[in-house]
Design a protein around this motif. Structure first.
Motif, PDB file in Angstrom:
ATOM      1  N   UNK A   1      19.918  46.417  11.825  1.00 20.72           N
ATOM      2  CA  UNK A   1      18.795  45.801  11.121  1.00 20.72           C
ATOM      3  C   UNK A   1      18.215  46.785  10.105  1.00 20.72           C
TER       4      UNK A   1
ATOM      5  N   UNK B   1      15.532  47.070   8.079  1.00 23.53           N
ATOM      6  CA  UNK B   1      14.158  47.583   8.000  1.00 23.53           C
ATOM      7  C   UNK B   1      13.904  48.634   9.078  1.00 23.53           C
ATOM      8  N   UNK B   2      14.427  48.419  10.279  1.00 27.18           N
ATOM      9  CA  UNK B   2      14.265  49.428  11.329  1.00 27.18           C
ATOM     10  C   UNK B   2      15.005  50.713  10.943  1.00 27.18           C
TER      11      UNK B   2
ATOM     12  N   UNK C   1       5.385  47.830  10.125  1.00 25.57           N
ATOM     13  CA  UNK C   1       4.671  46.894  10.989  1.00 25.57           C
ATOM     14  C   UNK C   1       4.536  47.565  12.345  1.00 25.57           C
TER      15      UNK C   1
ATOM     16  N   UNK D   1       7.868  47.382  14.366  1.00 29.87           N
ATOM     17  CA  UNK D   1       8.860  48.363  13.920  1.00 29.87           C
ATOM     18  C   UNK D   1       8.442  49.784  14.277  1.00 29.87           C
TER      19      UNK D   1
ATOM     20  N   UNK E   1       9.465  50.203  17.941  1.00 30.56           N
ATOM     21  CA  UNK E   1      10.927  50.326  18.033  1.00 30.56           C
ATOM     22  C   UNK E   1      11.433  51.619  17.413  1.00 30.56           C
TER      23      UNK E   1
ATOM     24  N   UNK F   1      14.886  44.832  16.739  1.00 31.91           N
ATOM     25  CA  UNK F   1      14.625  45.079  15.319  1.00 31.91           C
ATOM     26  C   UNK F   1      15.073  43.930  14.421  1.00 31.91           C
ATOM     27  N   UNK F   2      16.107  43.207  14.848  1.00 30.57           N
ATOM     28  CA  UNK F   2      16.563  42.052  14.053  1.00 30.57           C
ATOM     29  C   UNK F   2      15.473  41.018  13.877  1.00 30.57           C
TER      30      UNK F   2
ATOM     31  N   UNK G   1      12.582  41.515  13.019  1.00 29.49           N
ATOM     32  CA  UNK G   1      11.752  41.866  11.861  1.00 29.49           C
ATOM     33  C   UNK G   1      12.502  41.733  10.541  1.00 29.49           C
ATOM     34  N   UNK G   2      13.703  41.182  10.591  1.00 31.78           N
ATOM     35  CA  UNK G   2      14.482  41.028   9.356  1.00 31.78           C
ATOM     36  C   UNK G   2      14.254  39.651   8.735  1.00 31.78           C
TER      37      UNK G   2
END
Lengths: 280, 280
Positions: free
Chosen positions: A15, A17-18, A93, A96, A99, B145-146, B148-149
């Motif tokens: 993913x 963004x992470x 966020x 995130x 995580x 985390x996915x 947040x995508x």
């Protein structure tokens, strides 16, 4: 460090963004003091397995960065600024940020294990050491946990919250080089205590701009602070005592003078600018 | 498990509430499915280092419990109930829930490292394996985390979020017993996929009381769900296919029949009560 971070990126199925958040949490970074201490001790001990001491240094910094991300969360410090930029949960966020912290803690152990092929016994001791100084009952998580207690054991609180990763830094440097970590514990303990006092001084004396995060946080959150307890002059004298003891504690080794010089340089940087004369 | 948990208690200088929170997060526990699978595979592979397979099983469950504590936080599921009792952040506090999750993740790696003396190379591979299935880019953190995508890779999402620790369970069972983990990956992957479908069915069909947590959460949070995609009958047929494939994937070994029996027993438990006839 770059190699470690790429574990979170560049692979199609992560993913994005992470992955970016992990990078945001560790770059450009702060002073990298814990890894520097770890590598300095490893060098002083002969550093016969540099891949392992490098991994130890990276792992320490990953844990440190992960803990900062979690410490900044709304349920703890609710901080907006860290290292002069928006905290991770503000920039990305809150999910995130949780995580990213979890992933960085995990990555630290992965980095150690992957480097362990050359000396598996040492790598396992490094994993145990880092875990002890990170989790419960004596690591930085425990230190933060003291803030939820009705009655705080101040010595245990400071030793765990700030001290644990400095103790890990000196002990892991020695372990990575195959030396006895016990002889190096006092140095880490004292450097950690010095950083705590220096941080208390900064928190009380300096502007948010110069320290890259909000000032006055300890008073705002009712946390124990050396300046509140002993005043500015008292805290500076205490800092000086701790650092003299740190230099005296360095075990006899080829790198002894180099390490003493490093501690003196930190002492200079840790003393508030307007009080350096008083601290000499 | 009990021995591992006592690491967080009974030592004068640990913060008591966080120590209690760790205990709260892992007891009385759920079905302990991941450690059961891990130990079953280890047994099927000869289990010549039982201290190591025990540690692998404990470490898996600690990661699972830690991840549930973080998943329940207000910024994710904001859940009130887990395993029939208040979620950790409701029973203690949000700070203690963040710290408990961090401490459990850390403890998992400590448990593995401490058990590694008998076979350091295997222990290091276990640390690497567990870290990969926990963090980024392919572990349960990546799975979460996915969510947040903006655009979700569904296969990667499911495989990481639910599948990763099931894959870890079979692979770590094999690794602890000194066997090749690759041959065991499909079994873990399929059991994980089956649990995801079973969970989707439960979420869609059963009452909050019978599953010990709120129902309808996937729809409420807009998450992908097998029942939404293929209907109840379709999801049940899919579950059956996955489990047949799981049994077929078990490598030839002395414990093959025992493992097939275990998967059949899970299949029975995973199928919703009112639909068991349809699934046979």
């Amino acid at each position: 460090m770059a190699a470690a971070i790429r574990l979170g990126q560049g692979q199609g199925e992560a993913p994005a963004r992470l992955a970016q958040a992990l990078d945001y949490a560790v770059t450009p970074g702060g002073a990298r003091i814990r890894p520097t201490i770890c590598l300095s001790v490893a060098l002083a001990c002969g550093d016969d397995r540099p891949a392992l001491s490098d991994a130890a240094a990276v792992a320490l910094e990953l844990i440190h960065c992960g803990s900062l991300v979690h410490d900044d969360l709304p349920c703890f410090d609710d901080a907006d600024i860290r290292r002069g930029k928006a905290t991770l949960h503000r920039a990305y966020s809150e999910p995130l940020a949780v995580l990213a912290g979890d992933s960085l803690i995990t990555l630290a152990f992965e980095v150690l294990a992957r480097a362990g092929g050359v000396a598996p016994d040492r790598a396992l001791r490094l994993v145990t050491e880092l875990a002890q100084r990170t989790g419960m009952p004596g690591g930085i998580c425990a230190g933060q946990g003291w803030e939820s207690e009705p009655k705080v054991d101040l010595a245990a609180y400071h030793r765990a919250k700030t001290g644990a990763l400095f103790i890990a830094a000196t002990r892991m440097g020695a372990l990575a080089a195959g030396q006895d970590p016990e002889a190096w514990e006092e140095l880490g303990d004292r450097i950690g205590a010095a950083f705590q006092v220096a941080d208390d001084l900064k928190d009380a004396l300096e502007s948010p701009e110069s320290i890259g995060k909000p000032a006055g946080q300890d008073v705002a959150h009712g946390r124990p602070n050396a300046v509140t307890e002993m005043g500015v002059a008292g805290a500076i004298a205490h800092l000086k005592d701790i650092l003299s003891g740190a230099i005296a504690s360095i075990p006899a080794c080829p790198g002894e003078a180099m390490l003493a010089g490093m501690v003196r340089a930190y002492a200079e940087r840790m003393t508030p600018v307007h009080h350096r004369t008083a601290a000499r």
